[in-house]
Design an enzyme around this catalytic site. Structure first.
Site, mmCIF file in Angstrom:
data_model
loop_
_atom_site.group_PDB
_atom_site.id
_atom_site.type_symbol
_atom_site.label_atom_id
_atom_site.label_comp_id
_atom_site.label_asym_id
_atom_site.label_seq_id
_atom_site.Cartn_x
_atom_site.Cartn_y
_atom_site.Cartn_z
ATOM 1 N N HIS A 117 53.494 95.112 73.256
ATOM 2 C CA HIS A 117 54.076 96.058 72.309
ATOM 3 C C HIS A 117 55.597 95.928 72.258
ATOM 4 O O HIS A 117 56.241 96.385 71.315
ATOM 5 C CB HIS A 117 53.675 97.495 72.673
ATOM 6 C CG HIS A 117 53.962 98.494 71.590
ATOM 7 N ND1 HIS A 117 53.893 99.852 71.803
ATOM 8 C CD2 HIS A 117 54.322 98.341 70.291
ATOM 9 C CE1 HIS A 117 54.192 100.496 70.691
ATOM 10 N NE2 HIS A 117 54.457 99.598 69.754
ATOM 11 N N ASP A 142 43.520 89.042 91.966
ATOM 12 C CA ASP A 142 44.241 89.951 91.086
ATOM 13 C C ASP A 142 43.237 90.846 90.365
ATOM 14 O O ASP A 142 42.851 90.600 89.216
ATOM 15 C CB ASP A 142 45.070 89.144 90.087
ATOM 16 C CG ASP A 142 46.187 89.973 89.472
ATOM 17 O OD1 ASP A 142 46.095 91.210 89.534
ATOM 18 O OD2 ASP A 142 47.135 89.373 88.947
ATOM 19 N N ASP A 168 49.697 87.692 83.451
ATOM 20 C CA ASP A 168 50.308 86.451 83.935
ATOM 21 C C ASP A 168 51.563 86.113 83.135
ATOM 22 O O ASP A 168 52.504 85.517 83.655
ATOM 23 C CB ASP A 168 49.331 85.266 83.786
ATOM 24 C CG ASP A 168 48.134 85.360 84.712
ATOM 25 O OD1 ASP A 168 48.200 86.113 85.704
ATOM 26 O OD2 ASP A 168 47.128 84.686 84.432
ATOM 27 N N ASP A 173 54.255 77.917 85.719
ATOM 28 C CA ASP A 173 54.982 79.028 86.312
ATOM 29 C C ASP A 173 55.620 79.865 85.200
ATOM 30 O O ASP A 173 56.464 79.366 84.453
ATOM 31 C CB ASP A 173 56.066 78.487 87.249
ATOM 32 C CG ASP A 173 56.879 79.582 87.917
ATOM 33 O OD1 ASP A 173 56.534 80.769 87.762
ATOM 34 O OD2 ASP A 173 57.865 79.240 88.589
#
Length: 326
Positions: free
Chosen positions: A125, A250, A294, A309
């Site tokens: 957003h 995660d 991520d 990365d």
């Protein structure tokens, strides 16, 4: 999943990063990250201002123990020469309300740095929120970069609003629990929050209305076309991922990354936002092996071992802006 030596190395690097950079409140709600460094790889002409997405924050906790929304990204940019700021806007609100909050902080950055413009980077957003500034104050903006920006909305929001039970539960959790905790933890509990306004803003229907009200050539008519790289003097860039579960450790990532596949009935998304929705301006890439969290290096940098990365992607982008003269 990282092996133990790699995890240890990451922990050491994170600790070193915390020592090498300084985070401070430059103005109300505005986080300024600086570092003593002679590096210039990411030294853009104009300061970079980051804007978080839904349920987002600048920093929760303290310098010695806490977590940034753009985890380890601003300190890395600062060590490479960038002048970086993170804006604090309502975790849950309309794009216009968040945009006005961001505008005030952009003006603070301009006053603090003496620069006439800023480079804006928004996640989720935060993408439309930064675009709002470009629409009403283009003279303040050198570039807008959307990372998984909800420019055409997320069907997840439409589905939640269409289901009365889920919408009610989501409203209670957001308005009365999560958002107040976030703003309290940030030290700014006066920020307004509205789940309904937030969901409407990032829904496909609400996004279409926003785009009609604030049109831009950077947003193509459909996903088979390319938007303009430059519109009204503002450069536009975007990227996103198309992964869902990337690291079994995660848990938060794994849970929320199932929402978009359920809503869209496919996996052409990052778990929350469809790939098409994120396209604006120059699309750098739209299929990174990243899910929605991520993309900002959360939670605590956990991601697929075989994914790029995220911190490096922002560093490379800062260099891209630098080479563009921005």
């Amino acid at each position: 999943m990282m092996k133990k030596p790699q995890a240890l190395l990451c922990a050491i690097m994170a600790a070193s990063a915390a020592i090498a950079s300084t985070q401070s409140q430059a103005a109300a709600g505005l986080q300024h990250v600086t570092a003593n460094s002679s590096a210039s790889y990411a030294k853009t002409k104009y300061p970079i201002v980051f804007t978080h997405g839904m349920f987002g924050f600048t920093r929760i906790g303290f310098d010695s123990f806490g977590m940034d929304y753009f985890y380890q990204i601003l300190p890395d940019l600062a060590r490479n020469g960038a002048n970086t700021f993170a804006a604090q806007v309502s975790p849950l609100e309309s794009t216009e309300v968040r945009g006005e909050q961001l505008l005030s902080q952009v003006e603070d950055v301009l006053a603090l740095t003496g620069q006439p413009k800023v480079n804006l980077i928004g996640h989720s957003h935060g993408g439309p929120t930064t675009r709002y500034i470009a629409a009403i104050k283009p003279e303040y903006v050198a570039s807008v970069t959307g990372v998984a920006g909800t420019y055409r909305g997320s069907l997840v929001a439409d589905k939640i609003q269409a289901n009365k039970t889920i919408n009610s539960v989501f409203g209670v959790l957001g308005d009365q629990l999560l958002a107040p905790i976030i703003t309290w933890a940030e030290g700014n509990s006066s920020l307004p929050n509205s789940v309904d306004a937030s969901l409407t803003a990032i829904s496909e229907k609400g996004s279409a209305e926003f785009n009609a009200k604030f049109p831009t050539a950077a947003l193509a008519a459909n996903c088979n076309q390319s938007g303009a790289k430059v519109d009204n003097g503002v450069y536009y860039y975007s990227w996103t991922g198309t992964a869902q579960t990337t690291n079994v450790l995660d848990v938060l990532d794994t849970v929320i990354s199932q929402l978009a596949p359920l809503a869209y009935g496919n996996r052409d998304n990052d778990g929350l936002v469809g790939r098409c929705s994120t396209h604006i301006g120059q699309v750098i890439r739209d299929d990174y092996n990243h899910n929605h969290l991520d993309e900002v290096n959360m939670v605590f940098g956990l991601r697929s071992l075989f994914s790029p990365d995220p911190v490096a992607l922002y560093r490379q982008h800062a260099n891209r802006l630098k080479l563009q003269g921005l």
